[in-house]
Design a protein around this motif. Structure first.
Motif, mmCIF file in Angstrom:
data_model
loop_
_atom_site.group_PDB
_atom_site.id
_atom_site.type_symbol
_atom_site.label_atom_id
_atom_site.label_comp_id
_atom_site.label_asym_id
_atom_site.label_seq_id
_atom_site.Cartn_x
_atom_site.Cartn_y
_atom_site.Cartn_z
ATOM 1 N N UNK A 54 0.797 -1.407 -0.063
ATOM 2 C CA UNK A 54 -0.203 -0.036 -0.139
ATOM 3 C C UNK A 54 0.837 1.446 -0.102
ATOM 4 N N UNK A 55 2.324 1.442 0.604
ATOM 5 C CA UNK A 55 3.090 2.480 1.108
ATOM 6 C C UNK A 55 3.048 2.611 -0.357
ATOM 7 N N UNK A 56 3.656 1.605 -1.389
ATOM 8 C CA UNK A 56 4.388 1.597 -2.482
ATOM 9 C C UNK A 56 3.814 2.164 -3.818
ATOM 10 N N UNK A 57 2.269 1.873 -3.413
ATOM 11 C CA UNK A 57 1.192 2.747 -4.276
ATOM 12 C C UNK A 57 1.208 4.029 -4.209
ATOM 13 N N UNK A 58 1.341 4.014 -2.472
ATOM 14 C CA UNK A 58 1.412 5.592 -2.510
ATOM 15 C C UNK A 58 2.236 6.571 -2.930
ATOM 16 N N UNK A 59 3.478 5.779 -2.507
ATOM 17 C CA UNK A 59 4.513 6.523 -3.378
ATOM 18 C C UNK A 59 4.748 6.686 -4.226
ATOM 19 N N UNK A 60 4.145 5.793 -5.663
ATOM 20 C CA UNK A 60 4.815 5.965 -6.800
ATOM 21 C C UNK A 60 4.065 7.710 -7.274
ATOM 22 N N UNK A 61 2.552 8.107 -6.691
ATOM 23 C CA UNK A 61 2.303 8.878 -7.034
ATOM 24 C C UNK A 61 3.009 11.031 -6.116
ATOM 25 N N UNK A 62 4.592 10.483 -5.327
ATOM 26 C CA UNK A 62 4.837 11.817 -5.706
ATOM 27 C C UNK A 62 5.253 12.287 -6.177
ATOM 28 N N UNK A 118 13.895 12.658 -6.225
ATOM 29 C CA UNK A 118 14.026 12.104 -7.805
ATOM 30 C C UNK A 118 14.531 10.449 -6.919
ATOM 31 N N UNK A 119 15.911 10.014 -5.923
ATOM 32 C CA UNK A 119 15.946 9.659 -5.245
ATOM 33 C C UNK A 119 14.802 8.345 -4.979
ATOM 34 N N UNK A 120 14.503 9.029 -4.300
ATOM 35 C CA UNK A 120 13.514 8.400 -3.344
ATOM 36 C C UNK A 120 12.820 6.488 -4.333
ATOM 37 N N UNK A 121 12.072 7.439 -5.696
ATOM 38 C CA UNK A 121 11.241 7.108 -6.410
ATOM 39 C C UNK A 121 12.226 6.529 -7.093
ATOM 40 N N UNK A 122 13.597 6.906 -7.117
ATOM 41 C CA UNK A 122 14.649 5.338 -8.219
ATOM 42 C C UNK A 122 14.939 4.075 -7.699
ATOM 43 N N UNK A 126 13.256 0.554 -8.329
ATOM 44 C CA UNK A 126 14.954 -1.011 -8.851
ATOM 45 C C UNK A 126 14.083 -1.288 -7.921
ATOM 46 N N UNK A 127 13.522 -1.382 -6.717
ATOM 47 C CA UNK A 127 12.652 -2.712 -6.049
ATOM 48 C C UNK A 127 12.339 -3.049 -6.390
#
Length: 135
Positions: A54-62, A118-122, A126-127
């Motif tokens: 769920x956190x990943x899905x939220x993070x995709x829109x950051x 940008x780094x967090x998105x990368x 990659x994960x």
């Protein structure tokens, strides 16, 4: 993982009522989700186990959200400058300059955090390619 309305309601109930499961169940029932205490806790465990997903899905829109925020504050700044140059009254010009100054720390903060976003998105991307996030 997108939550359905029942799952969203269960998470809301958990956040609002913390350990008071009886109040949570009553609140859920008013929303049309009548369930037993056992069903409530089973669903909570299931949702908690999917927390990383769920956190990943939220993070995709950051990154998009971050870019929107930068553009919004730049537009506000631009509009304030337009108002400043059109204003004739010195007191009103001073008020507008104060508003422009108040926006500056917000813009600076957003720019400062851009590299982190940008780094967090990368890392997220990659994960996601390397291994599943599901617990």
């Amino acid at each position: 993982m997108e939550l359905n309305s029942k799952e969203s309601a269960i998470i809301q109930a958990k956040l609002m009522f913390k350990k008071d499961f009886k109040m949570a169940l009553k609140w859920l029932e008013t929303r049309g989700y009548k369930m037993s205490q056992n069903s409530y806790y089973v669903k909570l465990r299931e949702l908690d186990s999917k927390g990383a997903e769920r956190l990943y899905e939220i993070g995709k829109s950051f990154p998009a959200f971050h870019a929107d925020e930068i553009e919004k504050f730049l537009m506000i700044e631009s509009q304030l400058y337009e108002q400043y140059y059109q204003e004739k009254e010195p007191l009103n010009k001073a008020k507008i300059l104060k508003m422009i100054a108040d926006v500056q720390p917000l813009i600076t903060s957003l720019y400062d955090s851009t590299q982190y976003v940008l780094e967090a998105n990368a890392r997220f991307l990659s994960r996601k390619e390397e291994e599943p996030i599901i617990n």
